[in-house]
Enzyme design. Structure first.
Site, PDB file in Angstrom:
ATOM      1  N   CYS A   1      68.627  20.080 137.968  1.00 32.06           N
ATOM      2  CA  CYS A   1      68.785  18.994 137.986  1.00 32.06           C
ATOM      3  C   CYS A   1      67.734  17.996 139.112  1.00 32.06           C
ATOM      4  O   CYS A   1      66.795  17.371 138.578  1.00 32.06           O
ATOM      5  CB  CYS A   1      70.069  18.565 138.468  1.00 32.06           C
ATOM      6  SG  CYS A   1      70.407  16.834 137.823  1.00 32.06           S
TER       7      CYS A   1
ATOM      8  N   ARG B   1      71.862  11.851 139.896  1.00 25.71           N
ATOM      9  CA  ARG B   1      71.599  12.461 138.496  1.00 25.71           C
ATOM     10  C   ARG B   1      72.644  13.555 138.007  1.00 25.71           C
ATOM     11  O   ARG B   1      72.457  13.920 137.035  1.00 25.71           O
ATOM     12  CB  ARG B   1      70.264  13.013 138.746  1.00 25.71           C
ATOM     13  CG  ARG B   1      69.206  12.189 139.286  1.00 25.71           C
ATOM     14  CD  ARG B   1      67.959  12.938 139.504  1.00 25.71           C
ATOM     15  NE  ARG B   1      67.175  13.303 138.512  1.00 25.71           N
ATOM     16  CZ  ARG B   1      66.369  12.703 137.757  1.00 25.71           C
ATOM     17  NH1 ARG B   1      65.966  11.551 137.891  1.00 25.71           N
ATOM     18  NH2 ARG B   1      65.853  13.240 136.509  1.00 25.71           N
TER      19      ARG B   1
ATOM     20  N   TRP C   1      72.554  21.644 137.924  1.00 19.76           N
ATOM     21  CA  TRP C   1      73.509  21.147 136.887  1.00 19.76           C
ATOM     22  C   TRP C   1      73.596  22.333 136.041  1.00 19.76           C
ATOM     23  O   TRP C   1      72.503  22.521 135.329  1.00 19.76           O
ATOM     24  CB  TRP C   1      73.073  19.704 136.112  1.00 19.76           C
ATOM     25  CG  TRP C   1      73.842  19.255 135.203  1.00 19.76           C
ATOM     26  CD1 TRP C   1      74.905  18.444 135.388  1.00 19.76           C
ATOM     27  CD2 TRP C   1      73.759  19.291 133.917  1.00 19.76           C
ATOM     28  NE1 TRP C   1      75.392  18.065 134.052  1.00 19.76           N
ATOM     29  CE2 TRP C   1      74.924  18.550 133.157  1.00 19.76           C
ATOM     30  CE3 TRP C   1      72.833  20.024 132.959  1.00 19.76           C
ATOM     31  CZ2 TRP C   1      74.818  18.416 131.495  1.00 19.76           C
ATOM     32  CZ3 TRP C   1      72.881  19.992 131.631  1.00 19.76           C
ATOM     33  CH2 TRP C   1      73.953  19.385 131.074  1.00 19.76           C
TER      34      TRP C   1
ATOM     35  N   ASN D   1      63.908  23.183 137.445  1.00 18.42           N
ATOM     36  CA  ASN D   1      64.563  22.540 136.572  1.00 18.42           C
ATOM     37  C   ASN D   1      63.773  22.951 135.141  1.00 18.42           C
ATOM     38  O   ASN D   1      62.716  23.182 135.205  1.00 18.42           O
ATOM     39  CB  ASN D   1      64.400  21.005 136.694  1.00 18.42           C
ATOM     40  CG  ASN D   1      65.132  20.536 137.777  1.00 18.42           C
ATOM     41  OD1 ASN D   1      66.164  21.016 138.230  1.00 18.42           O
ATOM     42  ND2 ASN D   1      64.831  19.305 138.384  1.00 18.42           N
ATOM     43  N   GLY D   2      64.673  22.970 134.085  1.00 19.34           N
ATOM     44  CA  GLY D   2      63.960  23.216 132.724  1.00 19.34           C
ATOM     45  C   GLY D   2      64.816  24.551 132.242  1.00 19.34           C
ATOM     46  O   GLY D   2      65.816  24.839 132.884  1.00 19.34           O
TER      47      GLY D   2
ATOM     48  N   GLU E   1      78.150   2.134 121.810  1.00 18.02           N
ATOM     49  CA  GLU E   1      77.701   1.889 123.216  1.00 18.02           C
ATOM     50  C   GLU E   1      79.282   1.703 124.083  1.00 18.02           C
ATOM     51  O   GLU E   1      79.281   2.182 125.119  1.00 18.02           O
ATOM     52  CB  GLU E   1      76.908   0.950 123.444  1.00 18.02           C
ATOM     53  CG  GLU E   1      76.342   0.687 124.951  1.00 18.02           C
ATOM     54  CD  GLU E   1      75.634   1.789 125.698  1.00 18.02           C
ATOM     55  OE1 GLU E   1      75.528   2.857 124.954  1.00 18.02           O
ATOM     56  OE2 GLU E   1      75.574   1.558 126.858  1.00 18.02           O
TER      57      GLU E   1
ATOM     58  N   LYS F   1      80.292   4.315 126.900  1.00 15.37           N
ATOM     59  CA  LYS F   1      80.719   4.065 128.295  1.00 15.37           C
ATOM     60  C   LYS F   1      81.761   4.447 128.662  1.00 15.37           C
ATOM     61  O   LYS F   1      81.886   5.110 129.781  1.00 15.37           O
ATOM     62  CB  LYS F   1      80.261   2.703 128.578  1.00 15.37           C
ATOM     63  CG  LYS F   1      78.935   1.992 128.499  1.00 15.37           C
ATOM     64  CD  LYS F   1      78.214   2.170 129.856  1.00 15.37           C
ATOM     65  CE  LYS F   1      77.269   3.404 129.434  1.00 15.37           C
ATOM     66  NZ  LYS F   1      76.250   3.609 128.549  1.00 15.37           N
TER      67      LYS F   1
ATOM     68  N   GLU G   1      82.038   8.338 128.796  1.00 17.02           N
ATOM     69  CA  GLU G   1      81.206   8.874 130.044  1.00 17.02           C
ATOM     70  C   GLU G   1      81.779   8.819 131.572  1.00 17.02           C
ATOM     71  O   GLU G   1      81.861   9.800 132.289  1.00 17.02           O
ATOM     72  CB  GLU G   1      79.851   8.261 130.243  1.00 17.02           C
ATOM     73  CG  GLU G   1      78.735   8.550 129.038  1.00 17.02           C
ATOM     74  CD  GLU G   1      77.458   7.560 129.169  1.00 17.02           C
ATOM     75  OE1 GLU G   1      76.418   8.171 129.224  1.00 17.02           O
ATOM     76  OE2 GLU G   1      77.511   6.524 128.964  1.00 17.02           O
TER      77      GLU G   1
ATOM     78  N   HIS H   1      88.294   3.670 106.111  1.00 20.92           N
ATOM     79  CA  HIS H   1      87.943   5.204 105.591  1.00 20.92           C
ATOM     80  C   HIS H   1      88.409   6.398 106.547  1.00 20.92           C
ATOM     81  O   HIS H   1      87.645   7.276 106.341  1.00 20.92           O
ATOM     82  CB  HIS H   1      86.411   4.964 105.303  1.00 20.92           C
ATOM     83  CG  HIS H   1      86.287   3.860 104.199  1.00 20.92           C
ATOM     84  ND1 HIS H   1      86.434   3.863 102.806  1.00 20.92           N
ATOM     85  CD2 HIS H   1      85.598   2.779 104.568  1.00 20.92           C
ATOM     86  CE1 HIS H   1      86.370   2.695 102.261  1.00 20.92           C
ATOM     87  NE2 HIS H   1      85.524   2.246 103.102  1.00 20.92           N
TER      88      HIS H   1
ATOM     89  N   LYS I   1      71.719  12.495 134.635  1.00 19.74           N
ATOM     90  CA  LYS I   1      70.904  11.124 134.600  1.00 19.74           C
ATOM     91  C   LYS I   1      69.859  11.301 133.446  1.00 19.74           C
ATOM     92  O   LYS I   1      69.450  10.442 132.669  1.00 19.74           O
ATOM     93  CB  LYS I   1      70.420  10.480 135.966  1.00 19.74           C
ATOM     94  CG  LYS I   1      69.626   9.288 135.758  1.00 19.74           C
ATOM     95  CD  LYS I   1      70.526   8.213 135.176  1.00 19.74           C
ATOM     96  CE  LYS I   1      70.149   6.774 135.024  1.00 19.74           C
ATOM     97  NZ  LYS I   1      70.786   6.005 134.190  1.00 19.74           N
TER      98      LYS I   1
HETATM   99  C1  G6P Z   1      71.561  10.716 129.397  1.00 22.62           C
HETATM  100  C2  G6P Z   1      72.166   9.805 130.360  1.00 22.62           C
HETATM  101  C3  G6P Z   1      72.267   8.335 129.232  1.00 22.62           C
HETATM  102  C4  G6P Z   1      70.948   8.109 128.518  1.00 22.62           C
HETATM  103  C5  G6P Z   1      70.419   9.348 127.857  1.00 22.62           C
HETATM  104  C6  G6P Z   1      68.952   8.904 127.527  1.00 22.62           C
HETATM  105  O1  G6P Z   1      72.578  11.266 128.598  1.00 22.62           O
HETATM  106  O2  G6P Z   1      73.315   9.967 130.974  1.00 22.62           O
HETATM  107  O3  G6P Z   1      72.659   7.285 130.148  1.00 22.62           O
HETATM  108  O4  G6P Z   1      71.141   7.006 127.766  1.00 22.62           O
HETATM  109  O5  G6P Z   1      70.389  10.449 128.802  1.00 22.62           O
HETATM  110  O6  G6P Z   1      68.297   8.870 128.713  1.00 22.62           O
HETATM  111  P1  G6P Z   1      66.759   8.196 128.608  1.00 22.62           P
HETATM  112  O7  G6P Z   1      66.356   8.334 130.016  1.00 22.62           O
HETATM  113  O8  G6P Z   1      66.007   8.846 127.581  1.00 22.62           O
HETATM  114  O9  G6P Z   1      67.166   6.697 128.439  1.00 22.62           O
END
Ligand code: G6P
Length: 612
Positions: free
Chosen positions: A2, A27, A75, A101-102, A485, A489, A492, A508, A607
């Protein structure tokens, strides 16, 4: 993955590392750790599961002092959150510490080989293999060569920082596919981080590392080189973000701060880009590719998460204004399908707040390989998507700290409207239609302000609905992806199950779920399909589902069908998602708070998802 922070200088490294980790907390992470090099040629490693304050507490009991070190928030990807799995990871001799990270895709194979050579592993992570691999190479060659040789063996992605006791005033960093930046400090102080936000309290001069580049920070300064150890000269870029932008101020959470920034965000996304008289948009970042865009006969948009949903709405905007076919595709799907591109007549648009999302980059590279013109709609200047696309438009939303995207999404929609206008005016969109669109766009910030005045009313509404276990969000056309969306939200940040559906699809399947314990959130503002949405609301009502509607100001008829109504200022159908999303963000935010949750740090989410 992370967050990564590294420091070399004259100050107490622990303080700087901890402060940097805190700035990256947004993040998302589940454990934290650091390694500091003291004067006695020893590494002090301290780790803790959970919040960075736990690490901080531990450090008061077991102080780590030194002037160079590395730190990490983890993470979990490989192995549960635990102290053993938290970074930094060490080699067998405990002389080298590494944060990463990665994902090391060939970690199993490398581990088998290293175990056969006598290396002993103490964690379930893929990262630990890197520490041992470097140690193994370092048996036969100097450390720097060993680091490069080891990284050449890695299949997968890394943004990493390494320290080793033999070089007590040196920190190394390396990157492939996972972001890493260098902060150029003063008086011999330099920094490393996975995100400039960790560093801007100290410096705004940032060097973005490219893939397969390594950096050495020491008393001689900063040196960047390739994995083949060829020197690479890199100039710092100045980040414009202010400290205030990455601090919460008087707001209880970043999420609500960012929701309230949206009038300014929409204004900034439009700033200098509207030519009201000509009914045109001025997108400087597309100047060099304008002729190719004029010839484009189709477009592909690809992204992940909320950025994908913005892309799905953007696709409709462009189809409507420019009358060319546009497909929006989830990046993790597109990159592994066999997408058919028409290199000469197609353009590809990657949408990303961070500009670092692994799947979005994967899809972008796939399109590039096929010879397609590539564009980026990106927030973070200097990010990988921004660098790797042929051209693009920055959304100028400022740093988005809360994990759940709000202001970046609204800015992406605003930029899509500008792009649709641009492509439309290159084709058949009339001057009058362009002028109307420009006028309507210019009026949005004030309408967003009006929506935000309902914050308290939406808080009470969210409280009222906070105990339901599930929600169905519905909308049509532009507002069908927006229903997704809204549901996203809510999921999330409040962990409440929510589904977004094109309203016409409700009958359906999802209608089978509805009863008086399953509310429906309907986007029913005035547009060409409002009557149809109204019918869907009636169908839900007949199943006794509690109904919340987004209705256009003054639309009493719609309000009468609902248990609760949120009023939305009027705008055109195409621009309606830019307004409709705001109350849905506030609803999700307040519902999370009503459930006693911290919306800024939703569990299990990150993030920027820099792994596949
Ligand atoms: C993560 C974040 C989302 C975001 C998505 C794409 O899942 O929690 O909020 O929409 O990544 O991220 P990006 O930086 O490519 O818009």
């Amino acid at each position: 993955m992370c967050g990564i922070v590294g420091y070399v200088g004259r100050k107490n490294a622990t303080d700087i590392l901890l402060e940097g980790l805190k700035r990256l907390e947004y993040r998302g992470y589940d454990s934290a750790g650091l390694a500091v090099m003291g004067t006695e040629a020893k590494l002090k490693v301290v780790k803790a599961v959970g919040k960075t304050v736990f690490l901080e507490e531990k450090l008061t009991r077991e102080p780590a002092t030194g002037q160079a070190g590395i730190a990490h928030t983890r993470w979990a990807t490989h192995g549960v959150p635990s102290e053993a799995n938290a970074h930094p990871h060490l080699d067998c001799a405990g002389r080298l510490a590494l944060v990463h990270n990665g994902i090391v895709e060939n970690h199993e194979e490398l581990k088998r080989r290293l175990e056969a050579l006598g290396h002993r592993f103490v964690s379930a992570t893929d990262t630990e293999v890197l520490a041992h691999l470097i140690e193994e190479h370092a048996r036969h060659r100097p450390f720097e060569e060993a680091l490069c040789a080891a990284l050449k063996e890695v299949v997968g992605t890394f943004g990493l920082a390494v320290v080793m006791v033999d070089q007590p005033r040196t920190v190394y960093g390396a990157r492939r596919g996972s972001p890493l930046v260098v902060g150029v400090g003063r008086d011999g102080e330099n920094y490393l981080a996975s995100d400039p936000a960790a560093l801007i309290a100290h410096t705004r001069d940032i060097i973005y590392l490219g893939d397969d580049e390594v950096v050495r920070l020491d008393d001689n300064g900063i040196e960047t080189f390739s994995l083949d150890r060829v020197r690479v000269t890199k100039a710092p870029e100045t980040v414009s973000w202010s400290l205030q932008e990455i601090e919460r101020g008087h707001h209880p959470h970043f999420m609500v701060k960012e929701i309230h920034e949206q009038p300014t965000v929409v204004r900034n996304a439009l700033a200098g880009r509207l030519d009201a008289r000509q009914g045109m948009s001025v997108l400087g970042g597309l100047k060099d590719v304008d002729e190719r865009l004029r010839r484009a006969e189709r477009l592909t948009i690809s992204a992940c998460g909320s950025a994908y949903l913005a892309g799905a709405i953007g696709a409709m905007m462009i189809e409507e204004c420019a009358e060319i076919p546009v497909r929006a595709e989830i990046a993790s799907e597109l990159r592994y399908r066999k997408p058919i591109f028409d290199a000469n007549r197609e353009a590809f648009i990657a949408v990303s707040q961070s500009g670092e999302t692994a799947d979005t980059l994967g899809a972008l590279r796939e399109a590039k390989n096929k010879g397609v013109l590539t564009l980026g709609i990106v927030n973070v200047v200097g990010s990988a998507v921004a660098r790797e696309t042929d051209a693009g438009v920055f959304v100028h939303a400022g740093p988005e700290i809360a994990v759940a995207s709000t202001k970046a999404f609204t800015a992406q929609l605003t930029v899509f409207a500008l792009l649709a206008m641009h492509l439309g005016r290159q084709r058949r969109l009339s001057l009058a239609a362009g002028q109307r669109l420009a006028e309507e766009l210019a009026s949005l910030p004030e309408k967003v302000e009006r929506l935000l005045e309902q914050d308290e009313a939406i808080r009470l509404l969210a409280k009222k609905y906070s105990r339901y276990p599930s929600f169905l969000y519905i909308g049509r056309k532009y507002n069908a992806p927006l229903a997704n969306e809204g549901a996203l939200k809510l999921k999330e940040v409040s962990y409440v199950h929510a589904e977004g559906y094109a309203a016409g699809e409700m009958k359906h399947g999802p209608i089978a779920l509805l009863d008086d314990g399953f509310p429906v959130f309907a986007i029913a503002t005035k547009d060409s399909l409002q009557e149809k949405v109204k019918s869907n609301v009636q169908e839900a009502k007949a199943r006794r589902a509690p109904i919340v509607v987004l209705a256009s100001e003054g639309d009493e008829a719609m309000a009468q069908l609902a248990d609760d109504v949120i009023w939305v200022p009027r705008t055109t159908e195409m621009l309606s998602p830019i307004l409709n999303v705001i109350p849905m963000q506030l609803f999700a935010y307040h519902l999370a708070v009503a459930r006693g949750l911290d919306p800024d740090k939703p569990r299990n989410l990150a993030k920027a998802v820099t792994v596949e």
